[in-house]
Design a protein around this motif. Structure first.
Motif, mmCIF file in Angstrom:
data_model
loop_
_atom_site.group_PDB
_atom_site.id
_atom_site.type_symbol
_atom_site.label_atom_id
_atom_site.label_comp_id
_atom_site.label_asym_id
_atom_site.label_seq_id
_atom_site.Cartn_x
_atom_site.Cartn_y
_atom_site.Cartn_z
ATOM 1 N N THR A 27 0.829 -1.205 0.000
ATOM 2 C CA THR A 27 0.000 0.000 0.000
ATOM 3 C C THR A 27 0.865 1.257 0.000
ATOM 4 O O THR A 27 0.578 2.229 -0.724
ATOM 5 C CB THR A 27 -0.922 -0.004 1.220
ATOM 6 O OG1 THR A 27 -1.716 -1.192 1.220
ATOM 7 C CG2 THR A 27 -1.840 1.213 1.211
ATOM 8 N N ALA A 28 1.939 1.261 0.800
ATOM 9 C CA ALA A 28 2.841 2.413 0.833
ATOM 10 C C ALA A 28 3.485 2.636 -0.529
ATOM 11 O O ALA A 28 3.608 3.775 -0.996
ATOM 12 C CB ALA A 28 3.918 2.197 1.904
ATOM 13 N N SER A 29 3.896 1.557 -1.175
ATOM 14 C CA SER A 29 4.494 1.662 -2.510
ATOM 15 C C SER A 29 3.496 2.223 -3.513
ATOM 16 O O SER A 29 3.827 3.073 -4.344
ATOM 17 C CB SER A 29 4.989 0.283 -2.960
ATOM 18 O OG SER A 29 5.464 0.332 -4.292
ATOM 19 N N LEU A 30 2.248 1.754 -3.406
ATOM 20 C CA LEU A 30 1.200 2.220 -4.318
ATOM 21 C C LEU A 30 0.933 3.715 -4.137
ATOM 22 O O LEU A 30 0.844 4.469 -5.114
ATOM 23 C CB LEU A 30 -0.072 1.411 -4.074
ATOM 24 C CG LEU A 30 -1.288 1.745 -4.955
ATOM 25 C CD1 LEU A 30 -0.978 1.453 -6.410
ATOM 26 C CD2 LEU A 30 -2.500 0.941 -4.507
ATOM 27 N N LEU A 31 0.824 4.150 -2.887
ATOM 28 C CA LEU A 31 0.540 5.559 -2.619
ATOM 29 C C LEU A 31 1.701 6.453 -3.070
ATOM 30 O O LEU A 31 1.476 7.525 -3.659
ATOM 31 C CB LEU A 31 0.275 5.761 -1.122
ATOM 32 C CG LEU A 31 -0.994 5.097 -0.568
ATOM 33 C CD1 LEU A 31 -1.076 5.281 0.943
ATOM 34 C CD2 LEU A 31 -2.231 5.678 -1.246
#
Length: 412
Positions: A27-31
């Motif tokens: 999720t952090a990578s996506l954001l």
């Protein structure tokens, strides 16, 4: 109130923690990547605006050579960056595009392709308005560059890879855990069988001694001998765990009835047991008798516990399509809640204070791995009872007469 026991709870918690960490990283990578995409998209939009001004400068035939040179350079850089654009005049006619067509494409086909691309561009971005001379306006539509497109979908691909790796790690972890459980069970079972050997030999000697004593009631010796043979059977069962069992054709009804007849004398006297047979007479199934009786014993004892030693236990044998037979074991106990239906065959799950939660697990393994059948909860209702169903493949033989009815093994 009895509490359920789950000896593998800590390992399940570890798997949940690992899964949450993978989800957090993904999720952090996506954001973060989406943030970069938004900045790059804004930059490309400004660049296309600059490109629009350069394009109009060329169309207006600006006499300033320096300005014309800069405009040409901007257009050239735009082509290298693969930002596809279409310029539309105020009459909605395509006046210019930098689309690249395959060699040999006809002019008619180019017009059609340009129109299709224009419709897609209208969906993707709002047009950039270009102010022209004489209060005229033009509109430039464009696609995202290939770099921006790749960056936009990269985090989803990355997240997919992480999920796949996490799933594979889960499978590997589960497989290793099952292998570890199997090794422990096999070792424990064989050691138990070995330890039972010495006292059994001693007990058999005592039985012979009692038989030689004329003053002793021989019926007592007979019952002791039955229990000793029962212990020998249990030892044989344990020693066979981890080995491929030998299956023989057995009369399935007689096997079940005889074993239940033995079992009924060793459970609560307040449990009424019935064996109902709807199979043809002499119906045979390939089973390992010792292991199969173990399955019946585990299910029946769990049923007696569920009834707190008072109730009715019915074993029903019936034919099914596709050359299968069903053995339904129904009790009038407390039933199983929907939340626990998926846990009853889980190793370590038990509702008894002194239970290890392995009986039904071993029963399911014996039926499904050794007898190529199925064992599952057919139905259950809290407060009314539960039905376990065993499915086995029957031997194909000439049909005999059907024997319908029931035998009462013991009355309340």
């Amino acid at each position: 109130m009895l509490k359920s026991l789950d000896i593998y709870g800590q390992r399940n918690t570890l798997k949940i923690v690992v899964a949450l960490n993978l989800l957090l990283v993904g999720t952090a990578s996506l954001l973060y990547t989406n943030s970069l995409v938004e900045k790059l998209e804004e930059r490309e939009e400004n660049y296309v605006r600059l490109y629009a001004k350069a394009l109009i400068n060329i169309y207006n035939n600006d006499s300033n050579e320096d300005v014309s040179f800069i405009a040409n350079e901007i257009i050239l850089v735009n082509q290298k960056n693969q930002v596809e654009t279409i310029y539309v005049d105020e009459t909605n006619r395509i006046a210019f595009s930098n689309l690249v067509f395959p060699p040999g494409t006809s002019e008619t086909e180019k017009v059609r392709l340009e129109q299709e691309e224009l419709e897609e561009m209208k969906k993707e971005h709002k047009p950039i308005v270009v102010e022209l001379e004489n209060n005229k306006r033009g509109y430039i539509y464009y696609h995202n560059s290939s770099l921006l497109t790749q960056l936009r979908y990269f985090p989803y691909g990355q997240l997919g890879v992480m999920v796949t790796l996490g799933f594979l790690a889960y499978l590997a972890f589960s497989s290793a855990r099952r292998a570890e459980q199997n090794r422990v069970w096999v070792g424990l079972a064989k050691e138990t069988a070995h330890q039972l050997g010495t006292p059994l030999s001693s007990l058999m000697a005592w039985v012979e001694y009692f038989r030689m004593d004329d003053s002793m009631d021989q019926s007592i010796a007979d019952e002791i001998e039955k229990d000793v043979k029962r212990l020998e059977t249990i030892a044989t069962r344990f020693s066979s765990i981890g080995s491929i069992p030998t299956l023989k054709s057995e009369d399935i009804y007689e096997t079940v009835y005889q074993f239940v007849s033995y079992l009924e004398k060793r459970i609560s006297t307040k449990v009424k047991m019935h064996v109902e047979n709807f199979l043809v007479e002499g119906k045979e199934v390939k089973i390992n008798k010792l292991l199969f009786e173990w399955v019946i014993e585990n299910i029946c004892k769990n049923a007696v516990d569920a009834m707190s030693g008072v109730g009715k236990l019915t074993i029903r044998l019936m034919p099914l399509p596709r050359n299968e037979i069903a053995i339904d074991i129904t009790d009038t106990g407390k039933g199983i809640s929907k939340a626990n239906l998926q846990k009853v065959f889980t190793p370590g799950y038990s509702t008894k204070k002194r239970g290890w939660g392995l009986g039904l697990t071993l029963a399911k393994r014996i039926i499904e791995e050794y007898h190529d059948g199925r064992l599952f909860v057919k139905s259950s209702e809290v407060g009314k009872g539960t039905t376990f169903r065993i499915l086995l493949k029957e031997n194909i033989v000439t049909e005999g007469p059907v024997v319908k009815g029931e035998k009462t093994v013991k009355s309340a």
